[in-house]
Design an enzyme around this catalytic site. Structure first.
Site, PDB file in Angstrom:
ATOM      1  CE  LYS A  11      -4.162   1.900   2.388  1.00 38.32           C
ATOM      2  NZ  LYS A  11      -4.997   2.119   3.634  1.00 38.32           N
ATOM      3  CB  SER A  14      -8.276   3.796   2.461  1.00 36.05           C
ATOM      4  OG  SER A  14      -7.502   3.159   3.615  1.00 36.05           O
ATOM      5  CB  SER A  31      -8.809   1.260   5.428  1.00 34.43           C
ATOM      6  OG  SER A  31      -9.402   2.347   5.259  1.00 34.43           O
TER       7      SER A  31
HETATM    8  N1  GLN Z   1     -13.566   4.797   5.780  1.00 35.64           N
HETATM    9  C1  GLN Z   1     -12.990   5.200   6.949  1.00 35.64           C
HETATM   10  C2  GLN Z   1     -12.478   6.680   6.854  1.00 35.64           C
HETATM   11  O1  GLN Z   1     -12.710   7.453   5.768  1.00 35.64           O
HETATM   12  C3  GLN Z   1     -11.815   4.601   7.430  1.00 35.64           C
HETATM   13  C4  GLN Z   1     -10.639   4.492   6.491  1.00 35.64           C
HETATM   14  C5  GLN Z   1      -9.582   3.780   7.051  1.00 35.64           C
HETATM   15  O2  GLN Z   1      -9.745   2.820   7.819  1.00 35.64           O
HETATM   16  N2  GLN Z   1      -8.392   4.370   6.766  1.00 35.64           N
HETATM   17  O3  GLN Z   1     -11.802   7.229   7.654  1.00 35.64           O
END
Ligand code: GLN
Length: 493
Positions: A78, A159, A183
């Site tokens: 990532k 994400s 995410s």
């Molecule tokens: N979807 C969540 C956010 O937008 C979690 C994102 C994540 O876990 N990095 O913050």
């Protein structure tokens, strides 16, 4: 068998028996990336030459009898993990051509064990999002398509959308990811693969671009539960460079997969039964409980009474920490810069041009809830509610060993569908944010399909640092579900 169809376990055996070389395995994945990435956009950066060189060095180590635990396994990273000598973007324009001179602890651990990195994969900007649509490097397409209506492009979740899409499409055998509110688990569910957010502190955050430091948790995604266990074992461990890293031995996670669930008590939290949740998700949840009962587990109704406050709490705590963490991007020390008339003007122009809309929204919310006058009403209150959510879990784990819930309230949705409604987007994390607020481990296991043939996942939660139980329960579900299908990516190459 096509070399990209191996599991990590299977590839390690094939490498060991000399059936395949790391060079061949790596080349096969690079070919797949070349064929499919123009459409999927899972990779931001492909490091083909470095990968092949690393693969050849790996084959040499193996023939010299020096094989590590992940010797020769091609992985995707990532693009939130700093990689020495390879550009790291966090999918934001503000990092410009930033090329770290150092390697994150998690990726160092993987390299130590012999892994080969294919490149850096796409994500929501600074990991803020649930559909990979906030990336400055473009959207990622989910390799799955609805069986009925072929034209619709689906999001891979976020994400870690690039990580999940790459692994589902067989562009990598596994990938690193991070989970701040879901995410790892939500994109894994949308792409029909497995992914674990370990306990906070299990994997070092050192060298991972920060979003919300008290929630950020690195972890792996892969096509099987056991592959996640193999990757997590390598990624984990105490790191003196991260003061929140746990000084605990790393268990044999892969061995824990075979433990079975006989005698385990599995909790079913009534607060996760949402109004308006699709029936097929409810049915899958029930199915999962039946599978575990048939394997000798005892199913117990539990209550996690503060669940309904989890999302609002998360959307105060996470932006507050983000606004503080992202203050460092000022155009002065590294990354992109837009010159101005004076220093303040330079800051403003750099940040206005460098951050995307979602990141700006989070910075504004975070700054607001931390400001004098609102701090007590929002941030301090949220911290107190966070403690109550943690206590709910502590209470529940006095009577159960693990908790089973759906991973997401829906299957993958269409690109653009929730883009104009941040609140609808935030609802994606309704089942996942609680584990981040409490710090406990949580895993997505692919368990079935919706009526359009799209994958659905179940989530397994357990006590702090008891990933072994998560792997045992996850494996039982995986075996019972017996899913074989992978997205038919070769058809749309
Ligand atoms: N979807 C969540 C956010 O937008 C979690 C994102 C994540 O876990 N990095 O913050």
């Amino acid at each position: 068998m096509h070399p990209t169809d191996f599991t990590i376990r299977g590839a390690l055996e094939a490498l060991n028996e000399g059936i395949v070389t790391s060079e061949a395995l790596t080349q096969a994945h690079l070919d797949a990336i070349q064929a499919l990435n123009p459409r999927l956009n899972a990779f931001i950066t492909v490091t083909a030459e470095k990968a092949l060189e690393a693969a050849r060095a790996s084959d040499k180590r193996r023939s010299d009898g020096l094989a590590g635990k992940l010797e020769g396994i091609p992985l995707a990273i990532k693009d939130l993990f700093c990689t020495a000598g390879t550009r790291t973007t966090a999918a934001s324009r503000i990092l410009g051509e930033f090329t770290p001179p150092y390697e994150s602890t998690v990726t160092s651990n993987l390299l130590r064990d012999g892994a080969v990195f294919l490149g850096k994969v796409n994500l929501d900007e600074f990991a803020m999002g649930s559909s990979n649509a906030t990336s400055a490097y473009g959207e990622v397409e989910n390799p799955w398509q609805r069986s009925n209506d072929d034209g619709v492009r689906l999001v891979p979740g976020g994400s870690s959308g690039g990580s999940a899409a790459a692994v589902a499409a067989r562009l990598a055998l596994g990938a690193t990811a991070t989970d701040t509110g879901g995410s790892i688990r939500q994109p894994a569910a949308f792409c029909g693969i497995a992914g674990i957010k370990p306990t906070y502190g299990r994997c070092s955050r050192w060298g991972v671009v920060a979003f919300a430091s008290s929630l950020d948790t690195p972890g792996p995604v892969a096509r099987t539960v056991e592959d996640c266990a193999i990757l997590l074992e390598s990624m984990s461990g105490h790191d003196p460079k991260d003061s929140t890293s746990a000084n605990l031995p790393v268990p044999d996670f892969a061995a824990a997969c075979a433990r079975g669930v006989k005698g385990l008590r599995i909790g079913v939290p009534k607060e996760y039964r949402l109004e308006g949740m699709p029936e097929e998700i409810e049915a899958l949840w029930q199915q999962g409980l039946d599978w575990l009962r048939a394997e000798g587990a005892e199913i117990v109704d539990i209550s996690l009474p503060h669940t309904k406050y989890a999302l609002p709490t998360y959307y105060i705590v996470a932006p507050a920490e983000a606004s503080s963490n992202l203050a460092r991007y000022d155009g002065v020390r590294y990354g992109a810069r837009v010159n101005g008339e004076d220093l303040k003007d330079l800051y403003e122009r750099t940040r206005a041009a460098g951050f995307g809309a979602e990141v700006k929204r989070r910075i504004m919310i975070g700054t607001y809830v931390l400001s004098a006058g609102y701090y007590d009403a929002y941030y301090l209150k949220a911290q107190k509610v966070r403690t109550l959510i943690k206590r709910d879990f502590d209470e529940a784990f006095k009577t159960v060993d693990a908790i089973l819930t759906p991973a997401t309230p829906s299957a993958a949705f269409a690109a653009g569908e929730k883009q104009d409604d941040p609140v609808a987007m935030y609802l994606n994390d309704v089942f996942t944010v609680t584990a981040n607020l409490a710090g406990i481990p949580g895993m997505t296991v692919p368990a079935g399909y919706d009526r359009h043939g799209l994958p659905l996942g179940l989530q397994v939660l357990a006590r702090d640092f008891d990933e072994e139980t998560v792997f045992a329960v996850g494996t039982a579900i995986e075996l019972a579900a017996g899913l074989k299908a992978l997205p038919q990516v070769r058809a749309f190459a």
